[in-house]
Design an enzyme around this catalytic site. Structure first.
Site, PDB file in Angstrom:
ATOM      1  N   HIS A  19       0.834  -1.205   0.000  1.00 29.39           N
ATOM      2  CA  HIS A  19       0.000   0.000   0.000  1.00 29.39           C
ATOM      3  C   HIS A  19       0.870   1.257   0.000  1.00 29.39           C
ATOM      4  O   HIS A  19       0.591   2.231  -0.701  1.00 29.39           O
ATOM      5  CB  HIS A  19      -0.913   0.010   1.232  1.00 29.39           C
ATOM      6  CG  HIS A  19      -1.921  -1.102   1.263  1.00 29.39           C
ATOM      7  ND1 HIS A  19      -2.160  -1.876   2.378  1.00 29.39           N
ATOM      8  CD2 HIS A  19      -2.756  -1.578   0.301  1.00 29.39           C
ATOM      9  CE1 HIS A  19      -3.116  -2.764   2.111  1.00 29.39           C
ATOM     10  NE2 HIS A  19      -3.482  -2.615   0.856  1.00 29.39           N
ATOM     11  N   LYS A  72     -17.175  -7.133   6.706  1.00 25.33           N
ATOM     12  CA  LYS A  72     -16.123  -7.941   7.332  1.00 25.33           C
ATOM     13  C   LYS A  72     -15.787  -7.398   8.718  1.00 25.33           C
ATOM     14  O   LYS A  72     -15.713  -6.188   8.912  1.00 25.33           O
ATOM     15  CB  LYS A  72     -14.817  -7.886   6.516  1.00 25.33           C
ATOM     16  CG  LYS A  72     -14.885  -8.400   5.117  1.00 25.33           C
ATOM     17  CD  LYS A  72     -13.493  -8.353   4.485  1.00 25.33           C
ATOM     18  CE  LYS A  72     -13.411  -7.368   3.339  1.00 25.33           C
ATOM     19  NZ  LYS A  72     -12.094  -7.161   2.800  1.00 25.33           N
ATOM     20  N   ARG A 125      -2.296  -6.426  -8.242  1.00 32.83           N
ATOM     21  CA  ARG A 125      -1.205  -7.393  -8.102  1.00 32.83           C
ATOM     22  C   ARG A 125      -1.250  -8.478  -9.155  1.00 32.83           C
ATOM     23  O   ARG A 125      -0.233  -9.061  -9.502  1.00 32.83           O
ATOM     24  CB  ARG A 125      -1.270  -8.061  -6.709  1.00 32.83           C
ATOM     25  CG  ARG A 125      -0.819  -7.169  -5.593  1.00 32.83           C
ATOM     26  CD  ARG A 125      -1.244  -7.709  -4.267  1.00 32.83           C
ATOM     27  NE  ARG A 125      -2.700  -7.704  -4.156  1.00 32.83           N
ATOM     28  CZ  ARG A 125      -3.372  -7.986  -3.052  1.00 32.83           C
ATOM     29  NH1 ARG A 125      -2.714  -8.336  -1.981  1.00 32.83           N
ATOM     30  NH2 ARG A 125      -4.674  -7.934  -3.028  1.00 32.83           N
ATOM     31  N   SER A 157      -2.600  -8.217   2.924  1.00 30.51           N
ATOM     32  CA  SER A 157      -3.084  -8.002   4.297  1.00 30.51           C
ATOM     33  C   SER A 157      -3.599  -9.307   4.885  1.00 30.51           C
ATOM     34  O   SER A 157      -3.421  -9.574   6.080  1.00 30.51           O
ATOM     35  CB  SER A 157      -4.202  -6.962   4.313  1.00 30.51           C
ATOM     36  OG  SER A 157      -3.731  -5.717   3.881  1.00 30.51           O
TER      37      SER A 157
HETATM   38  P1  ADP Z   1      -9.968  -3.573  -0.230  1.00 31.14           P
HETATM   39  O1  ADP Z   1     -10.545  -4.250   0.958  1.00 31.14           O
HETATM   40  O2  ADP Z   1     -10.749  -2.351  -0.650  1.00 31.14           O
HETATM   41  O3  ADP Z   1      -9.618  -4.462  -1.394  1.00 31.14           O
HETATM   42  P2  ADP Z   1      -7.185  -3.448   0.597  1.00 31.14           P
HETATM   43  O4  ADP Z   1      -6.784  -2.751   1.838  1.00 31.14           O
HETATM   44  O5  ADP Z   1      -7.085  -4.937   0.592  1.00 31.14           O
HETATM   45  O6  ADP Z   1      -8.636  -2.927   0.297  1.00 31.14           O
HETATM   46  O7  ADP Z   1      -6.363  -2.912  -0.641  1.00 31.14           O
HETATM   47  C1  ADP Z   1      -6.456  -1.575  -1.082  1.00 31.14           C
HETATM   48  C2  ADP Z   1      -5.883  -1.462  -2.484  1.00 31.14           C
HETATM   49  O8  ADP Z   1      -4.500  -1.786  -2.465  1.00 31.14           O
HETATM   50  C3  ADP Z   1      -6.513  -2.432  -3.495  1.00 31.14           C
HETATM   51  O9  ADP Z   1      -6.590  -1.779  -4.742  1.00 31.14           O
HETATM   52  C4  ADP Z   1      -5.526  -3.561  -3.549  1.00 31.14           C
HETATM   53  O10 ADP Z   1      -5.567  -4.263  -4.780  1.00 31.14           O
HETATM   54  C5  ADP Z   1      -4.220  -2.791  -3.405  1.00 31.14           C
HETATM   55  N1  ADP Z   1      -3.119  -3.612  -2.907  1.00 31.14           N
HETATM   56  C6  ADP Z   1      -3.128  -4.487  -1.879  1.00 31.14           C
HETATM   57  N2  ADP Z   1      -1.919  -5.061  -1.703  1.00 31.14           N
HETATM   58  C7  ADP Z   1      -1.114  -4.529  -2.668  1.00 31.14           C
HETATM   59  C8  ADP Z   1       0.257  -4.740  -3.050  1.00 31.14           C
HETATM   60  N3  ADP Z   1       1.041  -5.604  -2.403  1.00 31.14           N
HETATM   61  N4  ADP Z   1       0.746  -4.034  -4.111  1.00 31.14           N
HETATM   62  C9  ADP Z   1      -0.064  -3.175  -4.773  1.00 31.14           C
HETATM   63  N5  ADP Z   1      -1.358  -2.942  -4.466  1.00 31.14           N
HETATM   64  C10 ADP Z   1      -1.881  -3.603  -3.437  1.00 31.14           C
END
Ligand code: ADP
Length: 154
Positions: A18, A42, A91, A129
């Site tokens: 992130h 969630k 990703r 995450s």
């Molecule tokens: P959500 O629950 O809205 O999917 P996340 O917190 O899981 O939110 O992720 C927020 C954004 O960051 C999403 O667009 C996700 O694809 C992106 N993201 C998560 N991990 C990575 C990573 N390792 N590299 C690039 N983008 C990421």
């Protein structure tokens, strides 16, 4: 007019993946608003207040980044913050398939709102995450994946 991008997510927790998206977003936009969504059905692993405090601390020396929490529709919150761009990271192809209808929905709610996708930096493509929560829940060390120190789960 300044170019504001909203970077919405659960950030449960916020990871190095992130952070990379935020840093690269700063190369494209004047401001990045990290928006922790709290309307998810969630159950969260880390309380939203804890993540907010951690991120406010992380970005305290970067005036072009702000951190907010929000409930309700992302596209409405973008309007509220003056953001004309949504920033999201990709990703892999499942991420893309997941993101596509969301981007269409957001465009429907807020016409003109552009979703900008950044491909993950290859070294961070496996940072997730979900995996971090699983490791941390059972007492594993997750320092390598996070831009802050996460105390062991109480
Ligand atoms: P959500 O629950 O809205 O999917 P996340 O917190 O899981 O939110 O992720 C927020 C954004 O960051 C999403 O667009 C996700 O694809 C992106 N993201 C998560 N991990 C990575 C990573 N390792 N590299 C690039 N983008 C990421």
């Amino acid at each position: 007019m300044s170019r504001i991008a909203l970077f919405p997510g659960s950030f449960d927790p916020f990871t190095n993946g992130h952070l990379d998206i935020v840093q690269r977003g700063l190369g494209l936009f004047d401001e990045v608003v990290v928006a922790i969504g709290t309307n998810s059905s969630k159950q969260r692993y880390l309380p939203v207040e804890q993540m907010l405090a951690i991120l406010n601390n992380l970005f305290q020396d970067e005036p072009r980044v702000s951190v907010r929490t929000f409930t309700g529709l992302t596209a409405e919150f973008a309007r509220e913050t003056g953001a004309r761009y949504l920033l999201r990271g990709l990703r892999n192809s499942p991420d893309f398939e997941y993101e596509k209808p969301i981007a269409f929905g957001n465009q429907h709610v807020n016409p003109g709102l552009e979703t900008v996708f950044l491909l993950t930096s290859p070294a961070l493509a496996s940072v997730s995450s979900t995996i971090i929560r699983d490791i941390h829940r059972f007492g594993g060390n997750v320092d390598a994946f996070l831009p802050f120190a996460l105390p062991p789960k109480a």
